[in-house]
Each structure stands twice: as structure tokens, then as C-alpha cells.
Motif scaffolding. Structure first.
Motif, PDB file in Angstrom:
ATOM      1  N   SER A   1       0.807  -1.234   0.000  1.00 59.55           N
ATOM      2  CA  SER A   1       0.000   0.000   0.000  1.00 59.55           C
ATOM      3  C   SER A   1       0.830   1.268   0.000  1.00 59.55           C
ATOM      4  CB  SER A   1      -0.934   0.020   1.213  1.00 59.55           C
ATOM      5  OG  SER A   1      -0.175  -0.030   2.407  1.00 59.55           O
ATOM      6  N   GLY A   2       2.109   1.191   0.232  1.00 62.61           N
ATOM      7  CA  GLY A   2       2.958   2.374   0.251  1.00 62.61           C
ATOM      8  C   GLY A   2       2.909   3.145   1.539  1.00 62.61           C
ATOM      9  N   THR A   3       2.083   2.762   2.488  1.00 63.40           N
ATOM     10  CA  THR A   3       1.984   3.450   3.768  1.00 63.40           C
ATOM     11  C   THR A   3       1.569   2.455   4.838  1.00 63.40           C
ATOM     12  OG1 THR A   3       0.928   5.268   4.968  1.00 63.40           O
ATOM     13  CG2 THR A   3      -0.434   4.058   3.407  1.00 63.40           C
ATOM     14  N   ILE A   4       1.841   2.811   6.083  1.00 58.48           N
ATOM     15  CA  ILE A   4       1.517   1.937   7.205  1.00 58.48           C
ATOM     16  C   ILE A   4       0.545   2.676   8.105  1.00 58.48           C
ATOM     17  CG2 ILE A   4       2.421   0.609   9.152  1.00 58.48           C
ATOM     18  CD1 ILE A   4       5.108   0.513   7.755  1.00 58.48           C
ATOM     19  N   THR A   5      -0.671   2.184   8.178  1.00 60.80           N
ATOM     20  CA  THR A   5      -1.704   2.828   8.978  1.00 60.80           C
ATOM     21  C   THR A   5      -1.597   2.389  10.439  1.00 60.80           C
ATOM     22  OG1 THR A   5      -3.275   1.052   8.566  1.00 60.80           O
ATOM     23  CG2 THR A   5      -3.223   2.877   6.973  1.00 60.80           C
ATOM     24  N   GLY A   6      -2.369   3.084  11.278  1.00 59.49           N
ATOM     25  CA  GLY A   6      -2.390   2.703  12.688  1.00 59.49           C
ATOM     26  C   GLY A   6      -2.950   1.303  12.912  1.00 59.49           C
ATOM     27  N   TYR A   7      -3.955   0.968  12.109  1.00 56.83           N
ATOM     28  CA  TYR A   7      -4.529  -0.383  12.210  1.00 56.83           C
ATOM     29  C   TYR A   7      -3.481  -1.442  11.861  1.00 56.83           C
ATOM     30  CZ  TYR A   7      -7.446  -4.437  11.128  1.00 56.83           C
ATOM     31  OH  TYR A   7      -7.975  -5.710  11.087  1.00 56.83           O
ATOM     32  N   ALA A   8      -2.674  -1.160  10.831  1.00 58.49           N
ATOM     33  CA  ALA A   8      -1.623  -2.117  10.451  1.00 58.49           C
ATOM     34  C   ALA A   8      -0.595  -2.256  11.558  1.00 58.49           C
ATOM     35  CB  ALA A   8      -0.971  -1.650   9.143  1.00 58.49           C
ATOM     36  N   TRP A   9      -0.239  -1.121  12.174  1.00 56.07           N
ATOM     37  CA  TRP A   9       0.690  -1.200  13.311  1.00 56.07           C
ATOM     38  C   TRP A   9       0.099  -2.064  14.433  1.00 56.07           C
ATOM     39  CZ3 TRP A   9       5.608  -0.067  14.076  1.00 56.07           C
ATOM     40  CH2 TRP A   9       6.259   0.801  13.218  1.00 56.07           C
ATOM     41  N   MET A  10      -1.160  -1.865  14.736  1.00 56.40           N
ATOM     42  CA  MET A  10      -1.777  -2.615  15.835  1.00 56.40           C
ATOM     43  C   MET A  10      -1.809  -4.116  15.532  1.00 56.40           C
ATOM     44  SD  MET A  10      -5.625  -2.259  17.391  1.00 56.40           S
ATOM     45  CE  MET A  10      -6.325  -2.984  15.900  1.00 56.40           C
ATOM     46  N   MET A  11      -2.265  -4.482  14.316  1.00 55.57           N
ATOM     47  CA  MET A  11      -2.360  -5.893  13.981  1.00 55.57           C
ATOM     48  C   MET A  11      -0.980  -6.540  13.904  1.00 55.57           C
ATOM     49  SD  MET A  11      -5.521  -6.405  13.957  1.00 55.57           S
ATOM     50  CE  MET A  11      -5.600  -8.061  13.315  1.00 55.57           C
ATOM     51  N   ALA A  12       0.000  -5.804  13.422  1.00 58.85           N
ATOM     52  CA  ALA A  12       1.366  -6.345  13.379  1.00 58.85           C
ATOM     53  C   ALA A  12       1.910  -6.557  14.786  1.00 58.85           C
ATOM     54  CB  ALA A  12       2.277  -5.411  12.587  1.00 58.85           C
ATOM     55  N   ALA A  13       1.598  -5.606  15.678  1.00 59.58           N
ATOM     56  CA  ALA A  13       2.056  -5.761  17.057  1.00 59.58           C
ATOM     57  C   ALA A  13       1.372  -6.944  17.736  1.00 59.58           C
ATOM     58  CB  ALA A  13       1.782  -4.473  17.829  1.00 59.58           C
ATOM     59  N   VAL A  14       0.060  -7.141  17.484  1.00 61.51           N
ATOM     60  CA  VAL A  14      -0.652  -8.283  18.060  1.00 61.51           C
ATOM     61  C   VAL A  14      -0.078  -9.594  17.544  1.00 61.51           C
ATOM     62  CG1 VAL A  14      -2.878  -9.460  18.112  1.00 61.51           C
ATOM     63  CG2 VAL A  14      -2.775  -7.001  18.476  1.00 61.51           C
ATOM     64  N   GLU A  15       0.160  -9.645  16.239  1.00 62.32           N
ATOM     65  CA  GLU A  15       0.703 -10.871  15.652  1.00 62.32           C
ATOM     66  C   GLU A  15       2.100 -11.162  16.195  1.00 62.32           C
ATOM     67  OE1 GLU A  15       0.768 -12.807  11.214  1.00 62.32           O
ATOM     68  OE2 GLU A  15       1.398 -10.713  11.427  1.00 62.32           O
ATOM     69  N   SER A  16       2.922 -10.132  16.312  1.00 63.74           N
ATOM     70  CA  SER A  16       4.281 -10.318  16.824  1.00 63.74           C
ATOM     71  C   SER A  16       4.256 -10.725  18.295  1.00 63.74           C
ATOM     72  CB  SER A  16       5.092  -9.036  16.656  1.00 63.74           C
ATOM     73  OG  SER A  16       5.133  -8.658  15.290  1.00 63.74           O
ATOM     74  N   GLY A  17       3.338 -10.109  19.062  1.00 61.60           N
ATOM     75  CA  GLY A  17       3.233 -10.487  20.467  1.00 61.60           C
ATOM     76  C   GLY A  17       2.787 -11.928  20.646  1.00 61.60           C
ATOM     77  N   LEU A  18       1.823 -12.365  19.847  1.00 60.66           N
ATOM     78  CA  LEU A  18       1.399 -13.764  19.897  1.00 60.66           C
ATOM     79  C   LEU A  18       2.545 -14.694  19.487  1.00 60.66           C
ATOM     80  CD1 LEU A  18      -2.223 -13.542  18.405  1.00 60.66           C
ATOM     81  CD2 LEU A  18      -1.567 -14.005  20.780  1.00 60.66           C
ATOM     82  N   SER A  19       3.311 -14.298  18.483  1.00 61.94           N
ATOM     83  CA  SER A  19       4.460 -15.112  18.073  1.00 61.94           C
ATOM     84  C   SER A  19       5.490 -15.198  19.191  1.00 61.94           C
ATOM     85  CB  SER A  19       5.096 -14.514  16.806  1.00 61.94           C
ATOM     86  OG  SER A  19       4.179 -14.499  15.740  1.00 61.94           O
ATOM     87  N   PHE A  20       5.686 -14.071  19.892  1.00 62.71           N
ATOM     88  CA  PHE A  20       6.624 -14.049  21.028  1.00 62.71           C
ATOM     89  C   PHE A  20       6.208 -15.073  22.083  1.00 62.71           C
ATOM     90  CE2 PHE A  20       8.031 -12.517  25.146  1.00 62.71           C
ATOM     91  CZ  PHE A  20       9.353 -12.167  24.921  1.00 62.71           C
ATOM     92  N   ILE A  21       4.919 -15.057  22.434  1.00 60.18           N
ATOM     93  CA  ILE A  21       4.425 -15.987  23.466  1.00 60.18           C
ATOM     94  C   ILE A  21       4.445 -17.423  22.967  1.00 60.18           C
ATOM     95  CG2 ILE A  21       2.427 -16.577  24.867  1.00 60.18           C
ATOM     96  CD1 ILE A  21       1.668 -13.598  24.813  1.00 60.18           C
ATOM     97  N   LEU A  22       4.002 -17.626  21.712  1.00 61.18           N
ATOM     98  CA  LEU A  22       3.960 -18.983  21.170  1.00 61.18           C
ATOM     99  C   LEU A  22       5.359 -19.592  21.036  1.00 61.18           C
ATOM    100  CD1 LEU A  22       1.176 -18.619  18.462  1.00 61.18           C
ATOM    101  CD2 LEU A  22       1.066 -19.950  20.572  1.00 61.18           C
ATOM    102  N   THR A  23       6.361 -18.761  20.842  1.00 58.79           N
ATOM    103  CA  THR A  23       7.729 -19.285  20.765  1.00 58.79           C
ATOM    104  C   THR A  23       8.130 -19.946  22.080  1.00 58.79           C
ATOM    105  OG1 THR A  23       8.345 -17.564  19.192  1.00 58.79           O
ATOM    106  CG2 THR A  23      10.137 -18.691  20.326  1.00 58.79           C
ATOM    107  N   MET A  24       7.847 -19.265  23.173  1.00 55.65           N
ATOM    108  CA  MET A  24       8.168 -19.863  24.476  1.00 55.65           C
ATOM    109  C   MET A  24       7.338 -21.121  24.740  1.00 55.65           C
ATOM    110  SD  MET A  24       8.732 -16.488  26.881  1.00 55.65           S
ATOM    111  CE  MET A  24       7.166 -15.721  26.461  1.00 55.65           C
ATOM    112  N   ILE A  25       6.062 -21.107  24.255  1.00 56.71           N
ATOM    113  CA  ILE A  25       5.211 -22.294  24.443  1.00 56.71           C
ATOM    114  C   ILE A  25       5.704 -23.457  23.600  1.00 56.71           C
ATOM    115  CG2 ILE A  25       2.883 -23.185  24.050  1.00 56.71           C
ATOM    116  CD1 ILE A  25       1.806 -20.433  24.810  1.00 56.71           C
TER     117      ILE A  25
END
Length: 831
Positions: free
Chosen positions: A150-174
């Protein structure tokens, strides 16, 4: 009919051989199948490929794929050789999925590999850094992909990327905790509760990859989720079942909002199935059906309930087709299950068997050493005596016959006559100190031209011969003592090995009955364990609320147990407020059939402070009661130290479990070898069996013992030299069957020899004992000592005096049994 006939008459050899061949072929086929399964799924990585494919398809919240990088990172760290398989399977899953995240999966894998290579050079702990690498790789890949599209990063994209990364962080330890349980051939230890939850999350995440697979509204993920629920509900009960339901339902609901009601269905079904696990597979399946009907009607309503019921029936069918062996293997790693307890018990049994085996090896070693020190046989002794005679005569002939010019005539032509004559002279001189047999003297004078010189040489050689004989006797005595001691240690270690191998017997029914009876009487009992119900060896331990020192265990619980078990049970040990909840720990054991009450009175010579007599009374762990008096030679501190040391040594050896005969000989050996001074001590030992009241009396240079039985006095006497005088001596053991009410009187020589005006000491002691009419042993001991002192009319006390009075009584509990359950038969009869 033919089979019954063969079973009756015995199967022929060909049939037995055929059965053996069939069994061997079957076992070989099973081993080959198991080997092939392990090779394909574990060595070739098929299991990792399947899991990677499903996790590559998995998506939550319609656009997030947080499972890809944690799985790849866990496999890369734990099984690096299978990382390529994991990567390609994840890509394949993303390609054949419906979410269209193939671009993100490719980008995330590339970014992760680059970051992993860059960071690995600068970190010391890859495991701790791995979740942060996954977080960074996921965030960079998602934001880069959004920016590229899209050529730009919206606030919604930042939020969803942060949620996905946070879940990946937790799932890695699991996944780091749970992936090894899936990829390993065998789990080496039981699982913790946290590890079980991590494993369930991994399995639920894998099942998310099946979203979209359906046939006539029957979905695969629902079938697998309920199958997983049935397995863990049967294995772990309500707690594990409801946990599996909540976790699995939550992950499925994140994957598809249509599955939101599944969390309630699975949680409720897991709870019901776990509560009905006593009904085995049928009970757990019934719990799932009930939960499906109740929650299904609430969630889907009438039209969709048929599909969810079919899903439950398919899961139940798979559940019933699952071999019990697989379920038992899973249960071995779940805490709280019977299989887990059996596995732990098997491990403890293995440790116990290893320990017992080592102890038995030492026992066998000591027994072998004991045999190597055993005395030679009569044939060996005869051969040795014959050789010593030959050595004796050889030494004599070396000094006399070797220089004689008639040596050849005596020892070549008349060897037998010469040898027999010298042997007779040796025997005669050894017996009388000289050659008194005139006929033998005359015969020898005719045979030998130097008769006097030969006789004198024989007399001279006798002194060396006697020294050798004495040394050999001492060596034999030492060998015999060492052999007895080693054999005693071997027996003690053998008994200890058998004691180690004793298992706690299973008394589940009796434990439940005792708990119900005790709680029914108003007692607050926490738990109760029965270790043994054998007659005379009852062992019960329990926990109960703290009673503020009121003695509930001794006054109430012990009498009730005695009444219920039809055997006297007493409180052996109590630890107040032992547990964290404030409950006390109590241990109950069978009481001995008899008890011994003792009284002691003693006085030193001349009324001094230190007496040469020492005494000891102690109850041994083997159910024996020992009473001992030791009198050191002389008086004063030196005699006191000698007698005290004798009793200390004896007490330590007896407490170790060694037989009393070996114990006494060992103590005597120590005393005789410890010093060259002529310091001796007597020992008067009585060993009373508290179960049978049979007594053994071992007297080493001691005074007779007297037993008062009603209107009769029995004398126990034996003649042995004092201890420490010789290294080896024979101990006369006198046995006597005691009865309840018998009074045992043991005295030192100061008591027995004190009345100088009395000629018949035994009669005087018996008369004095018969005249005593006192109930307490201490009163009797004091009265005997007082009468002995008064018998000398106040003259100076000439020797140390000690008297021990022991009374054998039936063991009666302090508190009478409470007759609450007279109509209930004893538990041991119902065992």
C-alpha cells in the motif's frame, strides 16, 4: 472339543513349536512396524512435516498467522537438521491454504533466517534470545509487506502487526516447551502442569490448520478437538479435561468466530467427561454427549444440532478405536493418574532393587570372606598334625642323625622302625617331660648308638614345637572370630536387603473403611495410610487436626484402632502441626505382647562415688529387651571405665542387629587385644523377647541370676571365664521361658559374696527373695541392697554392689478400647 482334548492330554510337540513360531513371528512383526514408524515419523521428519503443513494453514482473526515463525524457530533450535523440512512444510501449508498469506510466510522465514544468523554471533544464550528474534522478524516482515503493498503503514496495520508479533513471542516460548514432546521418540520424565498446557496449545494450534475441511457441515477441527478432549478427560479427569476444553475452544474460536460457542461446549463436556472417568471410555463419552446436547441446542439450535451430534459420534468412534495401550502411555506422564503413580512406583522400585542388590552383593562378599576364614576340617587338621610331626623329627635328625655314620642303616634300611620309635619318644616326652617308659628306653638304646643325644634333642625341640602350637591355636582362634564376625555382618546386611525390598502393601478398601469409621466418630482425619496389617506388625500413619495436647491419638484413636483390628495398637510417634494446614502426623504400631519394668540399686565400695559396676537396660529394634551388668576387675575409676566400655561396645554391636553370641565374642576380642594389662570384666546379659517372653541368659564370669515365679525361685547359672582374659572362649547360653508376672533378679558379685558368715549363698539369696513381697521392681531392688548391707551389721561395704530387678508383664494399653463397633468384624479378617 479337539481343543479341550488337547488341553486335557497336553498339546503335542508340533503344536507347541507352532505356537512358539507364531508368537516369535508376531513379536518380530510388531518390532519391525515400531521400528518403521519411528524411522519414518522421527528420523525422516514426517511428523514435523505434517505439523508444519497444518500450522502453515492456520490463521486467527482472519488475517494473522502467528504460528509459522514460532514453530520454525523451535525446530531450528531443537532439531536443526529438520529445519529445512519445517520450512518447506510451512510454505506448502500456506500455498494450499485459504488465507492467502503466502507472501508473509516467505518474507517472515527469510527475515528470521537473516536475523538468526546475525544475532547468533553476539548472544551467549540462543534460547533466551529466540522469542525476541521471532518478535522482530514477524514485525519487520508484516510491516514491510504492508508498506510494499500500500505504500503506507496505517495505525490499524501497526496494531495488527504488534498483536501478531506479540502472539508469536508468546507462542515461541510455548513451542519450545511442547515441541520436544511431539518430536522425541520417548519422553524421559513426567510432565509438569505448565508443560501439559503448552502441549495442549500446540495440539490446538495444529488443529486450527484443519479449519475449512468439512463434509456436509461436519468439520474436521471439531472432531479432532473433541477427540483430544476425550483422551485427556479419560487420562487426567475433570481438571485436565476442562482445561483442554477451554484452551482448545479458545484457539478454535480465534480461528473462526463461528466456533465461539465451541469453547463452552468443550469446557463443559471436558468437565462432565472428567467427572465420569470412573466409567472408563463409556463414562467420558457420555459426558461429551451430554455436553453436546445441552450446549449444542443453546449454540446452534435445532437445525445445526444434528451436525454437532454427528461430530461428537465420530470423535467417540475414534476414541473407542484408540488402543488402551496408547492411552496408558499418555497417562504415565500426567501427574495424579494411576499410571503416573505406577510409573513413579516403578522408578522407586528400581532404585530400591538396585540398592537392595548392592547390599546383597556386600552380604555375599562378607559371607564369602567368612567362609575363607573358616576352620580347617578334621582331615586337614590330621594332615597338618602329621606334617608338623615330620617337621619336628626332621629338625631332630638334622641335629643328631646327619653326622652319624650309621645314618643309612637307620633311615634307609630301617626307616619305619626308626620313625615309629622317635615318634613314640616325642609323644612320651611331651606327656611326661622325660622318657619314663623303660621298655621304650631299652629298645631305643639297642637301636641307636646315640640314644641320650637324640632324646635330649627331642626335649629341646619340644619348646619350639609348643610355641608353634600355641601360635597356630591363636591363629585358628582369630580366624574363627573373624569368620563369625563377618558372618554376622553378612546376616545383618542380608536382613537389611530383605527389609528394603518390602513394599507398601495395597489396602485401599481397608483405608477407606477406617477413614469412614474414624470420621463417623467425629474425628477430623486428613489422610490415612496402612503399610501393614500382619499380626504383630500393624503399621498405620494418619494426619489429624491439632488437639492442643489433649492426647486424642493415645486416648481415642489408638483404642479405636485396637478394637477395629482386634489387636493392641499404640501411638508410637506424634509430630504436632507437622503439615502446612496445621494437622499433626501420627504413627501407630502394634504393641509388644510383653513389657519389662526394671528397678536398679547400686552402691560403690566404701560408699565412694565411683563404682566398678556398670549396668544397662535397653529395648532393641528387633523386639528384644536387653539387661546387662558388667563388673570391672577391682574397684574405683579404672574398673568403672573398663565395665562401662564393655557395656558400650556390647550395646553398639547389639543395636546393629548382630546376634548376641557373635556380639559377646567380638567385644571380648576387642577387650583382649586392646591392652596388655590384666584388666578383665564380667558380663551378665539377659535377652528377653517381648513377643514370646522367651529369655536367653549369657553369663561371662558372672553371678547366678534368680527368677521369682509365685512361691518359687529358679536359679540360672553358667560357668564362663571373665571377658578379656582369652581371645576365644565358649559361651554357655541358658534359655528359659518366662511368664507374665515373673521377676528377674540380676546381681553383681558384691551382692552375692557380701554375707561372709553365710556358707550356702544360693540358699540365702533364694530365702531373701522369697521373703520379698513388694509390687514395684524398684522397691525390690532397694530392699535387696538394704538387706545385704544390713547383713554385715553396718560393717564397711567391702565391694561394689549392683542389683537389677526386672518384672515381665502383659502389655495392657493405657486406655481401654472403646466398644463402638462390636458388631463390625475386624478389618484384617475381611482383608
Amino acid at each position: 472339543m479337539l481343543r479341550k482334548t488337547m488341553k486335557f492330554w497336553g498339546e503335542p510337540a508340533w503344536a507347541l513349536r507352532a505356537g512358539q513360531i507364531y508368537q516369535s513371528t508376531t513379536d518380530s512383526f510388531k518390532q519391525q512396524c515400531a521400528s518403521w514408524f519411528q524411522t519414518v515419523f522421527y528420523q525422516w521428519g514426517l511428523l514435523i512435516a505434517i505439523m508444519g503443513f497444518l500450522l502453515g494453514r492456520a490463521v486467527i482473526l482472519t488475517e494473522l498467522t502467528p504460528f509459522v515463525l514460532p514453530f520454525l524457530a523451535a525446530v531450528y533450535l531443537l532439531k536443526r537438521d529438520k529445519a529445512a523440512i519445517a520450512s518447506f512444510s510451512l510454505l506448502a501449508g500456506a500455498i494450499f491454504s485459504y488465507h492467502g498469506q503466502i507472501g508473509f510466510v516467505i518474507a517472515a522465514i527469510i527475515v528470521y533466517i537473516l536475523l538468526q544468523k546475525a544475532v547468533a554471533r553476539h548472544v551467549r544464550s540462543p534460547t533466551q534470545a529466540l522469542p525476541y528474534i521471532v518478535f522482530s522478524a514477524s514485525l519487520l516482515a508484516r510491516l514491510s509487506l504492508v508498506f510494499f503493498e500500500s505504500g503506507t503503514i496505517t495505525g490499524y496495520a501497526w496494531m495488527m502487526a504488534a498483536v501478531e508479533s506479540g502472539l508469536s513471542f508468546i507462542l515461541t516460548m510455548i513451542f519450545l516447551q511442547s515441541v520436544p514432546f511431539i518430536t522425541a521418540k520417548r519422553v524421559q520424565r513426567p510432565l509438569k502442569n505448565e508443560e501439559i498446557i503448552c502441549l495442549i496449545i500446540l495440539l490446538a494450534s495444529v488443529m486450527t490448520g484443519t479449519v475449512g475441511w468439512a463434509w456436509n457441515d461436519v468439520t474436521i477441527e471439531h472432531i479432532l478437538a473433541r477427540y483430544l478432549l476425550l483422551i485427556f478427560g479419560l487420562v487426567g479427569g475433570a481438571a485436565i479435561g476442562s482445561t483442554v476444553g477451554v484452551v482448545t475452544g479458545l484457539i478454535l474460536s480465534l480461528a473462526s468466530l463461528a466456533n465461539l460457542y465451541q469453547m463452552s461446549l468443550l469446557a463443559f463436556s471436558g468437565l462432565l467427561g472428567g467427572l465420569l472417568k470412573e466409567g472408563k471410555k463409556v463414562g467420558v463419552a457420555a459426558g461429551l454427549l451430554i455436553g453436546t446436547l445441552l450446549i449444542g441446542m443453546y449454540g446452534e439450535g435445532g437445525p445445526g444440532i444434528s451436525a454437532t451430534i454427528i461430530e461428537s459420534f465420530v470423535a467417540i468412534s475414534l476414541f473407542f478405536l484408540t488402543p488402551n495401550r496408547i492411552i496408558h502411555n499418555i497417562a504415565r506422564y500426567i501427574p495424579g493418574t494411576v499410571e503416573y503413580a505406577a510409573e513413579q512406583q516403578q522408578y522407586l522400585r528400581k532404585i530400591r532393587d538396585v540398592t537392595a542388590g548392592r547390599v546383597e552383593q556386600f552380604s555375599t562378599l562378607f559371607q564369602t570372606l567368612s567362609k575363607s576364614f573358616q576352620m580347617p576340617t578334621q582331615t586337614e587338621e590330621a594332615d597338618r598334625d602329621e606334617r608338623e610331626v615330620d617337621y619336628f623329627l626332621s629338625n631332630v635328625t638334622e641335629k643328631t642323625c646327619q653326622t652319624c655314620f650309621k645314618k643309612e642303616r637307620c633311615w634307609v634300611q630301617n626307616f619305619n622302625k626308626t620313625y615309629d620309635s622317635m615318634n613314640k619318644i616325642m609323644t612320651e616326652t611331651a606327656k611326661n617331660g622325660e622318657l619314663k617308659d623303660q621298655l621304650l628306653q631299652l629298645e631305643w638304646n639297642k637301636h641307636c648308638i646315640r640314644p641320650d643325644k637324640v632324646v635330649q634333642a627331642i626335649l629341646t625341640e619340644h619348646s619350639h614345637y609348643q610355641v608353634n602350637q600355641m601360635l597356630r591355636k591363636q591363629v585358628n582362634e582369630s580366624r574363627k572370630l573373624v569368620a563369625d564376625q563377618l558372618l554376622g555382618v553378612s546376616q545383618v546386611m542380608g536382613d537389611f536387603a530383605k527389609e528394603i525390598q518390602r513394599e507398601k502393601e495395597a489396602h485401599f478398601q481397608q483405608e477407606e473403611e477406617l477413614l469412614d469409621l474414624l470420621r463417623g466418630a467425629g474425628l477430623e482425619i486428613g489422610h490415612l495410610e496402612i503399610y501393614s496389617l500382619r499380626p504383630g506388625q500393624v503399621e498405620i500413619e494418619l494426619s489429624t487436626s491439632f488437639d492442643n495436647g489433649q492426647g486424642i491419638g493415645e486416648k481415642i484413636i489408638a483404642p479405636m484402632l485396637s478394637s477395629l483390628l482386634n489387636e493392641i495398637v499404640v501411638l508410637q510417634k506424634e509430630e504436632q502441626q507437622f503439615y502446612s494446614n496445621g494437622h499433626s502426623h501420627m504413627a501407630f504400631r502394634s504393641a509388644k505382647q510383653f513389657v519389662v519394668e526394671t528397678g536398679v540399686a547400686n552402691v560403690a565400695k566404701g560408699g565412694a562415688w565411683v563404682s566398678g559396676d556398670s549396668y544397662s537396660t535397653l529395648e532393641l529394634g528387633s523386639g528384644q529387651y536387653a539387661i546387662a551388668i558388667s563388673d570391672g576387675m577391682g574397684n574405683g575409676e579404672r574398673a568403672h571405665l573398663e565395665s562401662t566400655e564393655t557395656l558400650k561396645l556390647l550395646q553398639k554391636v547389639l543395636e546393629s542387629g548382630i546376634e548376641e553370641m557373635v556380639a559377646i565374642k567380638s567385644v571380648n576380642s576387642v577387650l583382649s587385644l586392646r591392652t596388655t594389662d590384666e584388666i578383665f570384666s564380667t558380663l551378665d546379659l539377659a535377652m528377653i523377647d517381648l513377643q514370646t517372653a522367651k529369655a536367653k541368659f549369657l553369663k561371662i564370669g558372672s553371678i547366678p541370676t534368680f527368677i521369682k515365679r509365685g512361691d518359687k525361685v529358679i536359679k540360672i547359672d553358667a560357668s564362663n571365664l571373665p571377658m578379656g582374659m582369652f581371645q576365644d572362649f565358649d559361651v554357655d547360653v541358658v534359655s528359659e521361658q518366662l511368664k507374665a508376672g515373673d521377676v528377674l533378679i540380676m546381681v553383681s558379685d558384691g551382692i552375692y559374696d557380701s554375707p561372709s558368715h553365710v556358707e550356702n549363698k544360693d540358699l540365702w539369696m533364694k530365702r531373701m527373695i522369697m521373703e520379698l513381697d513388694l509390687a514395684q521392681p524398684q522397691e525390690m531392688a532397694d530392699m535387696i541392697l538394704e538387706r545385704v548391707i544390713r547383713s554385715e551389721r553396718g560393717i564397711q561395704i567391702e565391694d561394689d554392689m549392683t542389683v537389677i530387678v526386672a518384672q515381665v508383664k502383659r502389655n495392657t494399653p493405657k486406655w481401654a478400647s472403646i466398644p463402638l463397633y462390636q458388631s463390625t468384624p475386624p478389618l484384617k479378617k475381611r482383608a
